[in-house]
Design a protein around this motif. Structure first.
Motif, PDB file in Angstrom:
ATOM      1  N   ALA A 290      11.141 -11.071 -58.478  1.00  0.00           N
ATOM      2  CA  ALA A 290      12.322 -10.198 -58.545  1.00  0.00           C
ATOM      3  C   ALA A 290      12.031  -8.840 -57.908  1.00  0.00           C
ATOM      4  CB  ALA A 290      12.762 -10.035 -59.999  1.00  0.00           C
ATOM      5  N   ILE A 291      10.844  -8.291 -58.185  1.00  0.00           N
ATOM      6  CA  ILE A 291      10.447  -6.991 -57.623  1.00  0.00           C
ATOM      7  C   ILE A 291      10.358  -7.092 -56.100  1.00  0.00           C
ATOM      8  CG2 ILE A 291       8.554  -5.303 -57.484  1.00  0.00           C
ATOM      9  CD1 ILE A 291       7.885  -6.151 -60.460  1.00  0.00           C
ATOM     10  N   LEU A 292       9.728  -8.155 -55.607  1.00  0.00           N
ATOM     11  CA  LEU A 292       9.537  -8.310 -54.158  1.00  0.00           C
ATOM     12  C   LEU A 292      10.859  -8.525 -53.422  1.00  0.00           C
ATOM     13  CD1 LEU A 292       6.285 -10.479 -54.014  1.00  0.00           C
ATOM     14  CD2 LEU A 292       6.566  -8.171 -53.111  1.00  0.00           C
ATOM     15  N   LEU A 293      11.734  -9.358 -53.999  1.00  0.00           N
ATOM     16  CA  LEU A 293      12.999  -9.648 -53.309  1.00  0.00           C
ATOM     17  C   LEU A 293      13.846  -8.383 -53.170  1.00  0.00           C
ATOM     18  CD1 LEU A 293      14.780 -11.687 -51.887  1.00  0.00           C
ATOM     19  CD2 LEU A 293      15.787 -12.282 -54.085  1.00  0.00           C
ATOM     20  N   LYS A 294      13.797  -7.519 -54.153  1.00  0.00           N
ATOM     21  CA  LYS A 294      14.560  -6.263 -54.083  1.00  0.00           C
ATOM     22  C   LYS A 294      14.168  -5.466 -52.832  1.00  0.00           C
ATOM     23  CE  LYS A 294      16.832  -2.615 -56.072  1.00  0.00           C
ATOM     24  NZ  LYS A 294      17.252  -1.891 -54.889  1.00  0.00           N
ATOM     25  N   SER A 295      12.876  -5.473 -52.499  1.00  0.00           N
ATOM     26  CA  SER A 295      12.407  -4.738 -51.319  1.00  0.00           C
ATOM     27  C   SER A 295      12.657  -5.508 -50.021  1.00  0.00           C
ATOM     28  CB  SER A 295      10.908  -4.436 -51.449  1.00  0.00           C
ATOM     29  OG  SER A 295      10.691  -3.456 -52.434  1.00  0.00           O
ATOM     30  N   MET A 296      12.539  -6.824 -50.055  1.00  0.00           N
ATOM     31  CA  MET A 296      12.683  -7.634 -48.833  1.00  0.00           C
ATOM     32  C   MET A 296      14.132  -7.700 -48.345  1.00  0.00           C
ATOM     33  SD  MET A 296      10.117 -10.811 -49.762  1.00  0.00           S
ATOM     34  CE  MET A 296      10.412 -11.759 -48.261  1.00  0.00           C
ATOM     35  N   ALA A 297      15.076  -7.735 -49.287  1.00  0.00           N
ATOM     36  CA  ALA A 297      16.491  -7.958 -48.942  1.00  0.00           C
ATOM     37  C   ALA A 297      17.126  -6.700 -48.365  1.00  0.00           C
ATOM     38  CB  ALA A 297      17.255  -8.407 -50.179  1.00  0.00           C
TER      39      ALA A 297
ATOM     40  N   THR B   2      23.708 -12.329 -38.990  1.00  0.00           N
ATOM     41  CA  THR B   2      23.915 -13.263 -40.114  1.00  0.00           C
ATOM     42  C   THR B   2      23.498 -12.630 -41.444  1.00  0.00           C
ATOM     43  OG1 THR B   2      21.738 -14.319 -39.916  1.00  0.00           O
ATOM     44  CG2 THR B   2      23.529 -15.282 -38.627  1.00  0.00           C
ATOM     45  N   SER B   3      22.896 -11.436 -41.408  1.00  0.00           N
ATOM     46  CA  SER B   3      22.563 -10.768 -42.676  1.00  0.00           C
ATOM     47  C   SER B   3      23.850 -10.192 -43.267  1.00  0.00           C
ATOM     48  CB  SER B   3      21.519  -9.672 -42.473  1.00  0.00           C
ATOM     49  OG  SER B   3      22.051  -8.586 -41.758  1.00  0.00           O
ATOM     50  N   VAL B   4      23.923 -10.191 -44.583  1.00  0.00           N
ATOM     51  CA  VAL B   4      25.191  -9.882 -45.256  1.00  0.00           C
ATOM     52  C   VAL B   4      25.171  -8.472 -45.828  1.00  0.00           C
ATOM     53  CG1 VAL B   4      26.697 -10.558 -47.160  1.00  0.00           C
ATOM     54  CG2 VAL B   4      25.657 -12.300 -45.722  1.00  0.00           C
ATOM     55  N   ASP B   5      26.283  -7.759 -45.609  1.00  0.00           N
ATOM     56  CA  ASP B   5      26.394  -6.372 -46.060  1.00  0.00           C
ATOM     57  C   ASP B   5      26.905  -6.337 -47.502  1.00  0.00           C
ATOM     58  OD1 ASP B   5      26.481  -3.683 -46.250  1.00  0.00           O
ATOM     59  OD2 ASP B   5      28.058  -3.354 -44.775  1.00  0.00           O
ATOM     60  N   LEU B   6      26.013  -6.681 -48.414  1.00  0.00           N
ATOM     61  CA  LEU B   6      26.314  -6.611 -49.847  1.00  0.00           C
ATOM     62  C   LEU B   6      25.222  -5.773 -50.499  1.00  0.00           C
ATOM     63  CD1 LEU B   6      27.169 -10.321 -50.783  1.00  0.00           C
ATOM     64  CD2 LEU B   6      28.732  -8.387 -50.875  1.00  0.00           C
ATOM     65  N   PRO B   7      25.547  -5.000 -51.529  1.00  0.00           N
ATOM     66  CA  PRO B   7      24.502  -4.216 -52.190  1.00  0.00           C
ATOM     67  C   PRO B   7      23.392  -5.137 -52.709  1.00  0.00           C
ATOM     68  CG  PRO B   7      26.689  -3.722 -53.094  1.00  0.00           C
ATOM     69  CD  PRO B   7      26.859  -4.867 -52.165  1.00  0.00           C
ATOM     70  N   VAL B   8      22.143  -4.672 -52.629  1.00  0.00           N
ATOM     71  CA  VAL B   8      21.026  -5.456 -53.171  1.00  0.00           C
ATOM     72  C   VAL B   8      20.846  -5.060 -54.628  1.00  0.00           C
ATOM     73  CG1 VAL B   8      18.572  -5.998 -52.980  1.00  0.00           C
ATOM     74  CG2 VAL B   8      19.911  -5.533 -50.912  1.00  0.00           C
ATOM     75  N   PRO B   9      21.044  -6.002 -55.562  1.00  0.00           N
ATOM     76  CA  PRO B   9      20.951  -5.643 -56.993  1.00  0.00           C
ATOM     77  C   PRO B   9      19.506  -5.329 -57.385  1.00  0.00           C
ATOM     78  CG  PRO B   9      21.928  -7.847 -56.658  1.00  0.00           C
ATOM     79  CD  PRO B   9      21.325  -7.425 -55.364  1.00  0.00           C
ATOM     80  N   ASP B  10      19.356  -4.723 -58.551  1.00  0.00           N
ATOM     81  CA  ASP B  10      18.038  -4.552 -59.155  1.00  0.00           C
ATOM     82  C   ASP B  10      17.736  -5.855 -59.899  1.00  0.00           C
ATOM     83  OD1 ASP B  10      15.768  -3.954 -60.525  1.00  0.00           O
ATOM     84  OD2 ASP B  10      16.536  -2.181 -61.539  1.00  0.00           O
ATOM     85  N   TYR B  11      17.073  -6.779 -59.194  1.00  0.00           N
ATOM     86  CA  TYR B  11      16.856  -8.116 -59.770  1.00  0.00           C
ATOM     87  C   TYR B  11      16.035  -8.052 -61.050  1.00  0.00           C
ATOM     88  CZ  TYR B  11      18.559  -9.730 -55.253  1.00  0.00           C
ATOM     89  OH  TYR B  11      19.328  -9.958 -54.144  1.00  0.00           O
ATOM     90  N   GLU B  12      15.110  -7.091 -61.121  1.00  0.00           N
ATOM     91  CA  GLU B  12      14.260  -6.988 -62.313  1.00  0.00           C
ATOM     92  C   GLU B  12      15.095  -6.699 -63.556  1.00  0.00           C
ATOM     93  OE1 GLU B  12       9.996  -4.972 -63.550  1.00  0.00           O
ATOM     94  OE2 GLU B  12      11.075  -4.164 -61.846  1.00  0.00           O
ATOM     95  N   ALA B  13      16.203  -5.979 -63.367  1.00  0.00           N
ATOM     96  CA  ALA B  13      17.065  -5.620 -64.504  1.00  0.00           C
ATOM     97  C   ALA B  13      17.735  -6.852 -65.113  1.00  0.00           C
ATOM     98  CB  ALA B  13      18.120  -4.619 -64.056  1.00  0.00           C
TER      99      ALA B  13
END
Length: 490
Positions: free
Chosen positions: A229-236, A244-255
């Motif tokens: 979860a921590i890594l994906l937050k930084s990668m996304a 093809t990348s999507v303009d959506l906010p990147v959530p705080d997955y850890e939360a």
């Protein structure tokens, strides 16, 4: 002090903040572990020791000032598919000999911007084509796991086998990986690690060597659900260089972690009970269902009727896109060049020497299905099947299912050379390719051990851009199953 390499990424992050140790000490511990283990495991194809030390020193300076990003001072491994400026980037192929890009991939740029430290480049199946990490030009990766009482080497899965093995052997805190048909989830399942393939478009593909552009997606492999979860937050991120990348906010997955799954509806697809599935895989699946039920989730039987067509359709779409993408490797501008009598001869000699057998096989299949007489019969039909596969998932989610639970792989890790038939090898991806065909997020979480003491994983499939629910549900399974670590033999 405990061995720093045994820490999870979250523990290391907290330790750095508490000044229990420095990034320089942490990085040195990993470089020492790589030096000792890599001759036996072959997870790294390039180690960037000097660069890692410099990055760690810079991180320590920032941490001393009370500054620093989300990954400040944390050492990571990078799959050899990601462009890293001035550093070996060869997709583990002979045809890219000596290639060092003049640019950085968006995903790795994001990681360095958040303060991560690069330990080196990780081994993988050549051009990400393989399910066992046996097609790499640099030799196969060895799984850190062994069967109980056996010294026999096993494969770590593929194509991100180096990433999964490095995490499982504590040779990095986490690793970047990519998934085109299961290349994050399958090796994660075979090594007792956690891996997530995000929704298509969640992470930028810019600077990632292309295999099949409509299927490829970057994601992390790590020791725990929290670490992923921590890594994906930084990668996304959204990226103007990848449309093809999507303009959506990147959530705080850890939360999302720690939330109750009470009331969530978990779908169980009938079609994933495949012929000849080992009894221990079925038992693992039932155990996963029981854990989620105990945690308050509602279990719903669903049907995904077009699942049986996913693998054949995938092996038309993916090679077709690969044959197009790999046409750029010709020996003219970079990489390997094998001379010939004329330019066509040089192309042919270079490609024959530069591409391995599996890559050549897929280029030939792809070129065939795209050829004039066969395009409609194969490629177009496969794309129609793909639409039907996605529709199956859409209907399940519209009916109120929050996530889908399936096995991650049809079996535990096997020995190198054990599977020689290409079709038998492709069947390793039978539970994972549907997710890529539909562009959905999929996560593999360790859930148990086989009778021979090898890790087995369960897969969670989610709604588009709802990785948070996958992390939330996966953590429940992780807490119930416990962590799985390989006994050190290396």
């Amino acid at each position: 002090m405990t061995d720093l390499t045994n820490l999870t990424l979250a523990e290391a992050r907290d330790g750095l903040k508490a000044k229990s140790f420095s990034s320089a000490e942490l990085t040195e511990a990993f470089l020492g572990a790589i030096e000792a283990a890599n001759p036996k495991i072959n997870a790294y194809v390039a180690v960037t020791g000097d660069q890692a030390r410099d990055m760690a020193m810079a991180s320590d300076a920032r941490l001393a000032k009370g500054e620093g990003g989300a990954l400040e001072g944390l050492p990571l491994g990078i799959k050899d598919l990601f462009a890293t400026k001035g550093v070996h980037t060869q997709a583990c192929s002979h045809i890219l000999d000596g290639f060092k890009p003049e640019y950085e991939s968006t995903v790795t740029s994001n990681l360095w911007a958040d303060g991560a430290v690069m330990l080196g480049k990780l081994n993988m199946d050549e051009f990400a084509m393989g399910s066992s990490n046996e097609t790499s030009y640099y030799g196969n990766v060895v799984n850190p796991w062994r069967k109980t009482g056996s010294d026999q080497a096993l494969v770590p899965g593929g194509s991100s086998g180096g990433s999964a093995a490095a995490v499982a052997a504590s040779l990095c805190l986490g690793a970047t990986a990519t998934d085109t048909g299961g290349s994050i989830r399958q090796p994660a399942a075979l090594t007792g690690t956690v891996g997530i393939k995000p929704t298509y478009g969640r992470c930028s593909r810019w600077g990632v060597v292309a295999f099949a552009s409509s299927l490829d997606q970057a994601g992390p492999i790590a020791k725990t659900v929290r670490d992923c979860a921590i890594l994906l937050k930084s990668m996304a991120s959204v990226d103007a260089k990848d449309t093809t990348s999507v303009d959506l906010p990147v959530p705080d997955y850890e939360a999302a972690l720690g939330k109750s799954v009470k009331g969530l509806r978990i779908g169980i697809p009938a079609e994933y009970r495949v012929d000849g599935m080992p009894a221990e895989i079925e038992a693992l699946w039932q155990q996963g269902i029981a854990w989620l039920k105990d945690a308050g989730a509602e279990i719903v039987n669903i049907s995904l009727p077009h699942t049986k067509y996913a693998l054949p359709a995938y092996y038309i779409v993916a090679p077709a896109e690969a044959s197009s993408n790999l046409a750029r490797y010709d020996g003219v501008r970079y990489g390997l060049r094998v001379p010939g009598n004329d330019i066509v001869d040089m192309y042919e000699n270079t490609r024959a020497a530069g591409f391995g057998q599996e890559v050549q096989r897929r280029i030939l299949i792809g070129t065939y299905v795209l050829s004039a007489g066969y395009y409609d019969a194969y490629y177009l039909k496969a794309q129609k099947v793909r639409t039907l596969i996605k529709r199956d998932f859409d209907l399940a989610f519209e009916a109120g299912v929050d996530a889908i639970l399936t096995p991650a792989t049809p079996d535990a890790a096997f020995a190198p050379g054990e599977i020689t038939d290409p079709v038998a090898m492709y069947l390793n991806d039978i539970f994972t390719v549907t997710v890529n065909m539909a562009g959905l997020p999929g996560l593999s979480v360790p859930a148990g051990l086989s009778a021979s003491g090898l890790p087995l994983g369960l897969q969670l499939i989610g709604r588009p851009f709802d990785e948070e629910t996958l992390f939330q549900v996966a953590e429940v399974i992780e807490k119930a199953a416990g962590r799985f670590t390989a006994s050190r033999w290396w």
